[in-house]
Design an enzyme around this catalytic site. Structure first.
Site, PDB file in Angstrom:
ATOM      1  N   HIS A 564       0.809  -1.226   0.000  1.00 21.84           N
ATOM      2  CA  HIS A 564       0.000   0.000   0.000  1.00 21.84           C
ATOM      3  C   HIS A 564       0.840   1.274   0.000  1.00 21.84           C
ATOM      4  O   HIS A 564       0.431   2.287   0.550  1.00 21.84           O
ATOM      5  CB  HIS A 564      -0.919   0.012   1.228  1.00 21.84           C
ATOM      6  CG  HIS A 564      -1.875  -1.125   1.285  1.00 21.84           C
ATOM      7  ND1 HIS A 564      -2.660  -1.390   2.388  1.00 21.84           N
ATOM      8  CD2 HIS A 564      -2.174  -2.086   0.365  1.00 21.84           C
ATOM      9  CE1 HIS A 564      -3.397  -2.454   2.156  1.00 21.84           C
ATOM     10  NE2 HIS A 564      -3.122  -2.898   0.938  1.00 21.84           N
ATOM     11  N   HIS A 608      -7.109  -0.596   1.170  1.00 17.79           N
ATOM     12  CA  HIS A 608      -6.087  -1.188   0.327  1.00 17.79           C
ATOM     13  C   HIS A 608      -6.086  -0.363  -0.958  1.00 17.79           C
ATOM     14  O   HIS A 608      -7.113   0.208  -1.336  1.00 17.79           O
ATOM     15  CB  HIS A 608      -6.408  -2.646   0.059  1.00 17.79           C
ATOM     16  CG  HIS A 608      -6.535  -3.473   1.307  1.00 17.79           C
ATOM     17  ND1 HIS A 608      -5.783  -4.597   1.541  1.00 17.79           N
ATOM     18  CD2 HIS A 608      -7.318  -3.319   2.408  1.00 17.79           C
ATOM     19  CE1 HIS A 608      -6.103  -5.109   2.719  1.00 17.79           C
ATOM     20  NE2 HIS A 608      -7.036  -4.341   3.273  1.00 17.79           N
TER      21      HIS A 608
END
Length: 629
Positions: A564, A608
């Protein structure tokens, strides 16, 4: 794939079924072991025919050159090439997907293949203590589809406050109300009970669906979360707070990557204006220093240098590590770094000066009294493979997205954010490092052998059912950095995420661990005997097991990333001294050059990042079309 502990029947079945997948359009990047197997059954010629790439012509000219075929790059190339008068080149350093990419349960193995750039951080001082040389593994996709082809397929857009915050920080056009249509444009949702939801679309290119394979363990976790006070929620809908079975970027139980969703369906119909080049690594942008205009790229294909030129724009969609690397190699970046490595400065910008990531704690792990629920990949049978591949059964173990089954979004008592803005995510995973007997997750995350040997080996040997609740903090205060070590375009940049530099980050994750343990004590999980795995983390043995200090030690030892990384090419107005690109994603101070990927995200999102990458690609396509119409 390296060291996969499949049964002989499983390996043989995969080998024998490969021609069916080639004939249905699934291709491979030529992994050596797979080629050796195909050679034995006489399929190499068929494989080569199916995967023969485009060969570049030096000095070719395109309207748009898109560098990087990840979620944003594939989306952008597909949308721009909808106009038959525009000629688009899509350059990707890696190859194409194969059967392993499409099989969700094998996600953990993909990080050991050529489809992963294989980046590691510089040694960390306050985190990743359980990793070899204290280096965090930082996987990024090197394949058509990018990280969407090797990740765990979790579809999570983020919180409306994330995007409203982007807009209020000087990025008009990026509020939640303005980006939601682009999330919807990309999505084709098949989610039970949400058929009429205004937060989901059913006609976009990207399939989002429920994971059909569900175990007794996930049902108990979801019920226990509700017993603990969490509502059932659609975390991509009105409110994130609560618990939900995971929503996945799969289609009929197969991975649905950016390549599968956006490029594969159209590539044969757009051969005249969409040219896709695999194994083509861009090494430098071509820039007119006087006008500060990008006019092309240099890249390497088959060990030879090539040049492509752009009539309209060069667009970097190479990801949070490679986009800033290419900017700096081309003279756009921090003056001190470029001077130190001898790159002539074209334009000074804070490229790579900020790097945020969601550090995740790998645990806690809970054992249960159930049997046959945890998937151990070495016990996958040929019958299950046949059911999944030939019968098309989307509800087998092979459709499990690396074992991820549910997500819970929580507030902590220490939070100063609005009540509807989660601080912590619990990721319920069917298993642990034991699930693959140390052959995938341990290697992909760079964990030391002693972590596996002392904590998980016995679980693997006993085939004992268990699950893990990964604890991820959404809003870290720790800020890292990326910079160049030298002028070599084929080398790695230096990446220092600086996890846990801010003590507050550790305390938030500690709060999440405590909440995970509280949920485990609810009746639904107690009914299956859920209890902490009482094996101390190596290096933390001197601390009382499950005490706050023990967990703080565990957090710094079992540090884990979920792909991420953001903000290395941060979006912001020209008045923002930390910004690299404008709200239109143009590189500040440059012409005909944009960055379109998750590196532009200004702060860590409550999500995410894969879903956001598709949204960014869709929105950028509209902005570019508007500029050049």
């Amino acid at each position: 794939m390296q060291s996969i502990m499949w049964s002989p029947q499983f390996r043989l079945t995969c080998c024998l079924l490969m021609p069916l997948f080639l004939l249905s359009g699934v291709q491979t990047n030529g992994n050596q072991r797979l080629l050796d197997q195909l050679q034995q059954v006489g399929l190499v010629n068929l494989l080569e025919q199916a995967t023969r790439p485009n060969v570049p012509q030096d000095l070719a000219t395109y309207d748009f050159i898109v560098v990087g075929a990840g979620a944003a790059g594939c989306t952008l190339a597909a949308r721009l090439s909808e106009d038959p008068s525009w000629k688009v080149a899509l350059l990707e350093a890696g190859g194409v997907e194969n059967i392993a990419h499409l099989t969700p349960v094998l996600a953990g193995y993909l990080q050991q293949t050529a489809s992963n750039w294989g980046y590691h951080s510089v040694p960390q001082r306050l985190s990743c203590l359980g990793m070899n040389n204290q280096e965090c593994a930082l996987p990024r996709g090197k394949v058509l589809g990018g990280t969407s082809s090797i990740n765990y397929m979790i579809y999570n857009r983020g919180n409306r406050r994330d995007f409203d915050g982007w807009a209020s920080a000087g990025n008009p056009g990026w509020s939640y109300a303005e980006v939601l249509p682009y999330f919807l444009r990309s999505e084709s949702a098949q989610l039970q009970g949400l058929e009429q939801s205004p937060y989901h679309n059913h006609s976009g290119p990207l399939s989002v669906e429920d994971v059909r394979y569900r175990t007794q363990l996930v049902h108990a976790f979801v019920e226990a979360s509700v017993e603990a006070g969490l509502p059932r929620t659609d975390y991509n809908g009105e409110s994130q707070l609560g618990v939900s079975y995971v929503q996945a970027t799969t289609r009929n139980g197969r991975r649905h990557s950016a390549y599968s969703a956006y490029i594969q369906p159209v590539r044969d119909y757009r051969k005249s204006n969409l040219h896709i080049y695999t194994f083509s690594q861009v090494t430098r942008l071509l820039i007119d220093a006087e006008t500060k205009s990008a006019y092309g790229v240099e890249f390497r294909y088959n060990s030879r240098a090539y040049t492509f030129k752009a009539r309209k724009e060069v667009i970097l969609s190479a990801g949070a590590f490679n986009s800033p690397q290419l900017l700096m190699l081309s003279g756009i970046g921090p003056a001190d770094n470029l001077k130190a490595i001898g790159v002539p400065l074209v334009h000074a910008l804070p490229v790579g000066k900020r790097l945020y990531d969601h550090m995740c704690h790998f645990g806690p792990t809970f054992v249960t009294n159930t049997t046959g629920q945890t998937t151990f990949t070495s016990r996958v049978t040929a019958a299950e493979v046949l059911s999944y591949l030939l019968a098309g059964n989307p509800a087998t173990k092979l459709s499990s997205i690396g074992g991820v089954e549910a997500l819970a979004f929580l507030k902590t008592g220490r939070s100063t954010l609005p009540q509807d803005w989660p601080d912590i995510e619990l990721i319920m995973v069917l298993g642990s490092l034991a699930s693959d007997e140390g052959t995938a997750l341990k290697l992909g995350a760079n964990f030391k052998d002693e972590i596996y040997d002392r904590m998980y080996r016995q679980l693997a040997q006993a085939r004992q059912d268990h699950f893990t609740l990964l604890v991820m903090q959404f809003h870290p205060q720790s800020v890292g950095r990326l910079w160049l070590r030298d002028r070599n375009p084929l080398g790695w940049p230096k990446i220092d995420p600086k996890y846990c530099v801010a003590e507050e980050d550790v305390e938030y994750i500690l709060d999440g661990i405590k909440e995970a343990i509280r949920i485990s004590k609810m009746p639904a999980l107690q009914s299956i005997g859920a209890r902490l795995l009482e094996r101390p983390v190596p290096g933390c043995e001197s601390l009382a097991f499950a005490s706050d200090d023990y967990w703080r030690c565990s957090i710094r030892t079992l540090s884990y990333t979920l792909h991420h990384q953001v903000a290395t090419c941060r979006m912001g107005p020209a008045s923002d001294p930390t910004a690299v690109v404008s709200p239109q994603l143009r590189v500040h101070g440059m012409r005909r050059l944009r960055v379109v990927d998750t590196s532009i995200i200004p702060v860590p999102p409550t999500a995410h990042t894969n879903a956001a990458a598709f949204m960014i690609g869709e929105k950028a396509a509209d902005m570019i079309r508007s500029d050049w119409s």
